[in-house]
Structure formats: C-alpha cells, structure tokens
Motif scaffolding. Sequence first.
Motif, PDB file in Angstrom:
ATOM      1  N   LEU A   1       0.827  -1.206   0.000  1.00 13.86           N
ATOM      2  CA  LEU A   1       0.000   0.000   0.000  1.00 13.86           C
ATOM      3  C   LEU A   1       0.864   1.260   0.000  1.00 13.86           C
ATOM      4  O   LEU A   1       0.680   2.158  -0.838  1.00 13.86           O
ATOM      5  CB  LEU A   1      -0.921  -0.012   1.220  1.00 13.86           C
ATOM      6  N   TYR A   2       1.820   1.337   0.921  1.00 11.40           N
ATOM      7  CA  TYR A   2       2.580   2.577   1.078  1.00 11.40           C
ATOM      8  C   TYR A   2       3.737   2.699   0.089  1.00 11.40           C
ATOM      9  O   TYR A   2       4.154   3.810  -0.238  1.00 11.40           O
ATOM     10  CB  TYR A   2       3.053   2.711   2.523  1.00 11.40           C
ATOM     11  N   GLN A   3       4.258   1.591  -0.402  1.00 13.97           N
ATOM     12  CA  GLN A   3       5.213   1.686  -1.500  1.00 13.97           C
ATOM     13  C   GLN A   3       4.499   2.135  -2.770  1.00 13.97           C
ATOM     14  O   GLN A   3       5.107   2.756  -3.647  1.00 13.97           O
ATOM     15  CB  GLN A   3       5.917   0.346  -1.713  1.00 13.97           C
ATOM     16  N   GLY A   4       3.198   1.852  -2.839  1.00 19.62           N
ATOM     17  CA  GLY A   4       2.399   2.358  -3.947  1.00 19.62           C
ATOM     18  C   GLY A   4       2.357   3.875  -3.959  1.00 19.62           C
ATOM     19  O   GLY A   4       2.345   4.498  -5.025  1.00 19.62           O
ATOM     20  N   GLU A   5       2.334   4.482  -2.767  1.00 16.31           N
ATOM     21  CA  GLU A   5       2.376   5.942  -2.676  1.00 16.31           C
ATOM     22  C   GLU A   5       3.694   6.473  -3.244  1.00 16.31           C
ATOM     23  O   GLU A   5       3.730   7.485  -3.938  1.00 16.31           O
ATOM     24  CB  GLU A   5       2.240   6.379  -1.216  1.00 16.31           C
TER      25      GLU A   5
ATOM     26  N   MET B   1       4.774   5.507   7.379  1.00 17.68           N
ATOM     27  CA  MET B   1       4.759   4.200   6.735  1.00 17.68           C
ATOM     28  C   MET B   1       5.405   4.253   5.352  1.00 17.68           C
ATOM     29  O   MET B   1       6.070   3.300   4.934  1.00 17.68           O
ATOM     30  CB  MET B   1       3.321   3.674   6.634  1.00 17.68           C
ATOM     31  N   VAL B   2       5.225   5.360   4.626  1.00 18.87           N
ATOM     32  CA  VAL B   2       5.900   5.517   3.334  1.00 18.87           C
ATOM     33  C   VAL B   2       7.411   5.494   3.549  1.00 18.87           C
ATOM     34  O   VAL B   2       8.152   4.866   2.785  1.00 18.87           O
ATOM     35  CB  VAL B   2       5.467   6.828   2.650  1.00 18.87           C
ATOM     36  N   LYS B   3       7.871   6.170   4.596  1.00 17.94           N
ATOM     37  CA  LYS B   3       9.302   6.188   4.904  1.00 17.94           C
ATOM     38  C   LYS B   3       9.808   4.784   5.217  1.00 17.94           C
ATOM     39  O   LYS B   3      10.835   4.346   4.694  1.00 17.94           O
ATOM     40  CB  LYS B   3       9.587   7.113   6.079  1.00 17.94           C
TER      41      LYS B   3
ATOM     42  N   ALA C   1       8.459   1.791   4.519  1.00 16.86           N
ATOM     43  CA  ALA C   1       8.337   0.867   3.396  1.00 16.86           C
ATOM     44  C   ALA C   1       9.346   1.203   2.303  1.00 16.86           C
ATOM     45  O   ALA C   1       9.970   0.308   1.708  1.00 16.86           O
ATOM     46  CB  ALA C   1       6.915   0.926   2.839  1.00 16.86           C
ATOM     47  N   GLY C   2       9.541   2.496   2.035  1.00 22.58           N
ATOM     48  CA  GLY C   2      10.504   2.904   1.018  1.00 22.58           C
ATOM     49  C   GLY C   2      11.929   2.609   1.433  1.00 22.58           C
ATOM     50  O   GLY C   2      12.751   2.154   0.623  1.00 22.58           O
ATOM     51  N   SER C   3      12.242   2.853   2.691  1.00 24.39           N
ATOM     52  CA  SER C   3      13.583   2.587   3.201  1.00 24.39           C
ATOM     53  C   SER C   3      13.908   1.099   3.123  1.00 24.39           C
ATOM     54  O   SER C   3      15.045   0.718   2.800  1.00 24.39           O
ATOM     55  CB  SER C   3      13.699   3.080   4.646  1.00 24.39           C
ATOM     56  N   ALA C   4      12.924   0.253   3.411  1.00 25.68           N
ATOM     57  CA  ALA C   4      13.148  -1.196   3.338  1.00 25.68           C
ATOM     58  C   ALA C   4      13.507  -1.616   1.914  1.00 25.68           C
ATOM     59  O   ALA C   4      14.406  -2.440   1.702  1.00 25.68           O
ATOM     60  CB  ALA C   4      11.904  -1.936   3.811  1.00 25.68           C
ATOM     61  N   ALA C   5      12.812  -1.045   0.937  1.00 25.08           N
ATOM     62  CA  ALA C   5      13.087  -1.395  -0.462  1.00 25.08           C
ATOM     63  C   ALA C   5      14.473  -0.919  -0.888  1.00 25.08           C
ATOM     64  O   ALA C   5      15.214  -1.650  -1.571  1.00 25.08           O
ATOM     65  CB  ALA C   5      12.017  -0.781  -1.364  1.00 25.08           C
ATOM     66  N   TYR C   6      14.849   0.281  -0.482  1.00 18.80           N
ATOM     67  CA  TYR C   6      16.169   0.806  -0.855  1.00 18.80           C
ATOM     68  C   TYR C   6      17.298   0.048  -0.146  1.00 18.80           C
ATOM     69  O   TYR C   6      18.368  -0.161  -0.720  1.00 18.80           O
ATOM     70  CB  TYR C   6      16.253   2.302  -0.558  1.00 18.80           C
ATOM     71  N   THR C   7      17.078  -0.343   1.096  1.00 18.53           N
ATOM     72  CA  THR C   7      18.094  -1.130   1.804  1.00 18.53           C
ATOM     73  C   THR C   7      18.342  -2.441   1.079  1.00 18.53           C
ATOM     74  O   THR C   7      19.501  -2.862   0.870  1.00 18.53           O
ATOM     75  CB  THR C   7      17.643  -1.412   3.249  1.00 18.53           C
ATOM     76  N   TRP C   8      17.259  -3.103   0.675  1.00 21.80           N
ATOM     77  CA  TRP C   8      17.389  -4.352  -0.089  1.00 21.80           C
ATOM     78  C   TRP C   8      18.125  -4.100  -1.402  1.00 21.80           C
ATOM     79  O   TRP C   8      19.018  -4.867  -1.782  1.00 21.80           O
ATOM     80  CB  TRP C   8      16.006  -4.933  -0.366  1.00 21.80           C
ATOM     81  N   ALA C   9      17.772  -3.013  -2.093  1.00 23.10           N
ATOM     82  CA  ALA C   9      18.373  -2.721  -3.394  1.00 23.10           C
ATOM     83  C   ALA C   9      19.865  -2.414  -3.262  1.00 23.10           C
ATOM     84  O   ALA C   9      20.669  -2.809  -4.120  1.00 23.10           O
ATOM     85  CB  ALA C   9      17.651  -1.546  -4.052  1.00 23.10           C
ATOM     86  N   ARG C  10      20.258  -1.721  -2.195  1.00 25.19           N
ATOM     87  CA  ARG C  10      21.687  -1.458  -1.985  1.00 25.19           C
ATOM     88  C   ARG C  10      22.441  -2.750  -1.703  1.00 25.19           C
ATOM     89  O   ARG C  10      23.546  -2.961  -2.201  1.00 25.19           O
ATOM     90  CB  ARG C  10      21.893  -0.466  -0.824  1.00 25.19           C
ATOM     91  N   ASN C  11      21.847  -3.597  -0.881  1.00 23.14           N
ATOM     92  CA  ASN C  11      22.509  -4.869  -0.568  1.00 23.14           C
ATOM     93  C   ASN C  11      22.681  -5.744  -1.807  1.00 23.14           C
ATOM     94  O   ASN C  11      23.615  -6.550  -1.886  1.00 23.14           O
ATOM     95  CB  ASN C  11      21.702  -5.622   0.495  1.00 23.14           C
ATOM     96  N   ARG C  12      21.783  -5.581  -2.768  1.00 22.35           N
ATOM     97  CA  ARG C  12      21.869  -6.357  -4.004  1.00 22.35           C
ATOM     98  C   ARG C  12      22.740  -5.675  -5.058  1.00 22.35           C
ATOM     99  O   ARG C  12      22.991  -6.236  -6.118  1.00 22.35           O
ATOM    100  CB  ARG C  12      20.466  -6.578  -4.587  1.00 22.35           C
ATOM    101  N   GLY C  13      23.175  -4.449  -4.769  1.00 28.87           N
ATOM    102  CA  GLY C  13      24.018  -3.725  -5.705  1.00 28.87           C
ATOM    103  C   GLY C  13      23.262  -3.014  -6.813  1.00 28.87           C
ATOM    104  O   GLY C  13      23.861  -2.537  -7.775  1.00 28.87           O
ATOM    105  N   HIS C  14      21.923  -2.920  -6.685  1.00 28.01           N
ATOM    106  CA  HIS C  14      21.132  -2.249  -7.725  1.00 28.01           C
ATOM    107  C   HIS C  14      21.296  -0.730  -7.669  1.00 28.01           C
ATOM    108  O   HIS C  14      21.230  -0.060  -8.696  1.00 28.01           O
ATOM    109  CB  HIS C  14      19.650  -2.609  -7.579  1.00 28.01           C
TER     110      HIS C  14
ATOM    111  N   GLU D   1      11.012  10.338  11.738  1.00 28.34           N
ATOM    112  CA  GLU D   1       9.576  10.147  11.563  1.00 28.34           C
ATOM    113  C   GLU D   1       8.803  11.301  12.194  1.00 28.34           C
ATOM    114  O   GLU D   1       9.265  11.955  13.122  1.00 28.34           O
ATOM    115  CB  GLU D   1       9.137   8.813  12.178  1.00 28.34           C
ATOM    116  N   MET D   2       7.597  11.511  11.679  1.00 30.92           N
ATOM    117  CA  MET D   2       6.751  12.583  12.177  1.00 30.92           C
ATOM    118  C   MET D   2       6.057  12.159  13.476  1.00 30.92           C
ATOM    119  O   MET D   2       5.816  10.970  13.701  1.00 30.92           O
ATOM    120  CB  MET D   2       5.685  12.953  11.139  1.00 30.92           C
ATOM    121  N   GLU D   3       5.762  13.139  14.294  1.00 30.33           N
ATOM    122  CA  GLU D   3       5.004  12.882  15.511  1.00 30.33           C
ATOM    123  C   GLU D   3       3.559  12.587  15.132  1.00 30.33           C
ATOM    124  O   GLU D   3       2.929  13.355  14.410  1.00 30.33           O
ATOM    125  CB  GLU D   3       5.050  14.097  16.441  1.00 30.33           C
ATOM    126  N   THR D   4       3.042  11.467  15.618  1.00 28.14           N
ATOM    127  CA  THR D   4       1.662  11.098  15.278  1.00 28.14           C
ATOM    128  C   THR D   4       0.684  11.379  16.405  1.00 28.14           C
ATOM    129  O   THR D   4      -0.518  11.419  16.183  1.00 28.14           O
ATOM    130  CB  THR D   4       1.578   9.598  14.938  1.00 28.14           C
TER     131      THR D   4
END
Length: 334
Positions: free
Chosen positions: A95-99, A133-135, A137-150, A161-164
């Motif tokens: 959902l939030y990576q979709g954003e 959540m966007v932060k 979810a996005g950070s998780a994808a970029y961490t994976w991509a860096r580890n893979r060398g992409h 993160e923002m105060e909720t």
Amino acid sequence: MARIVKYVKRTKAKGRYYYYFDTGQDDDNGKRIWKRLPDPADRIFSATYAALLGHRSRRVNAAQQLSVAKLIELYQASAEFEKKKAASTQRLYRLYQGELVDKLGTAPAQLVERKDIVLLLDQMADKPGAANMVKRAGSAAYTWARNRGHVSNDPFFEIEEMETGEHDPWPDQALSQCLESDDDFVRLSVHLLYYTAQRIGDVAALTWRDVHDDHINLTQQKTGKELDIPIHAELREELARHPRTLATIIPGKPTEGKKNKIRLAIQAACAPVKVVPHGLRKNAVNTLLEAGCSAAETASISGQSLQMVEHYAKLRSQKKLSQAAMLKWERTKR
C-alpha cells in the motif's frame, strides 16, 4: 596527476600523499566508500584507475535505467519480501510503496535524493502516520536494493519520523451512537472492535469459523499471539443479527486497498466528532480497568503487554474508577 582528477582525492599523512577513488557507493551507515589507489608514479596506477572508473560508469548507467517503480517491483518479488515479511507487513508495504511509486515511480532510483523524499513526506504532513509508513516501506526497499548492488544511494538516510500523537478513546456519546446505529455495517464493525479490544486488521480478518459457542479464536497479525476471547453478551446479541457465511464476519474486503471501508464508515457515522477505529481499543481497555479488572485480566483479552495496558489506561476515567472503588469499599465489612 593534474590530468587525472575525476573521482580521485588526495590526502597527506606523515609527509606522504595518498590517493583514493570515489566508488559512488555508500556503506550500510551511509558513508561513501573510497578505494585506495597506487601512487601515480606506479606503473599500475593507470590500469587500476581505469578499472575502477569503468566499474563505476557501468554501475551508474545500469542504476540510472532502474526506475523507482521497477525497484519496488523487484523488491516485492524478492525472497526478502515474500518469505521474511509477515502477510500483514506485506499488505502495508504494498500500500505505502504504492504511494512512493505514484509520486516518484518514473524517476531513476539512483538519482533520487534525500531532499526529494523529505519534500514528498512534508506534503503528507496532514497524515503523519501514513507518511511514516511511506518512509519505512521505502527505506526497506532501498536497503534491499543497496545490498543487491542495484543502487548505491540512500535517500531515506536520517529522515526522522513525524510525531503522530496518541489515538484518543472515543467519547461515550460517539460509542453509544455507533453501537446503536441503524447502519448494520457500522454497528457490526464497532461491536467487534470494542468488545474484542483488537486492531482493525485482526477484526476485519475474522471469519464465522473463528466464532465458537462462548469465545472467538484469533491470532494477532502483528504479534502472532493466539487468543481465545470470551464473547461479551452485547456482541453475542449483535452477531445473532447477521447470517453466518463462509466469508469474513464483516462482509467484503473492508480494509484492503486505499479505501478502508470500516474507517470511512465509522468516521462518517461519528461526524463531526473525529475518531479512529484504534481508539476503541483504548475504550475497551479503560472499561475493563474501570470495571475492576486487573491489568493481567485486561491484557488477556486485548493481547497486549502489561506495560501497554497501563500506557493505554492513562486516560481512564478517574470518576468511574473512584465509583467502582467506593462500591468495593462499601461491600467490605468493618
């Protein structure tokens, strides 16, 4: 050395000069990785420099062809996502990576900078929970991509993160109004949320097969904790109003996609009072405590830790607690 300057820095230590090549990559802590070069007078200097420059150019060219949308697609198809993330986390991340894809999908993933993400999140300041959540979810994808060398960049590095704020319990009037609503969907949803003291995702996933004679059996998606929750008399009466099917108790897919039907229906029913479904969990915890239940008894229903029960109970009614205490006192013989 004057003619070879691209991506090379020179440092001096103990009277000697040392040369380093900027690989264009960062380590896990976000620090740039530099490779030591031979002295320019060394005959292997040119070959070493050319090899490093070639690796960097090929990596950058490949990374610049990888869009944010493609990076997210690769991550969601990876074993890291499919096998290591819980089903509930996968739904949230999609959902939030979709954003992120909606806003930056066509941008080259390697060229996205921290300022781009900060701007995106600041534009979501009215929805701090979603921005966080966007932060994540996005950070998780970029961490994976860096580890893979992409990619080698980390546009989410050190973004706070923002105060909720806290999810407040519902006012008594709003709770009563929804429990007695003429809208079957609203009334059923609020009964299940309030009388089970569970999260919206767990309530939405309940099926009629989870309902037994005197209890509801469920496994919390977030914690994996299995609970047998006794069915409150008011909830039993409400459930009897609805036909038993092979589907979920709350019909349809009420929390999937960008339109959370339960949340929207409840907020519309309570307008102009602003409420969120999670606030009902506090209502339930506070009601149990005000009724004289111990923290352990309350936690056995909500599935929370004792510490979290006490945290939720900060806004419990002093008036109701004192009335319950006085009744116990009056029943105690001198």
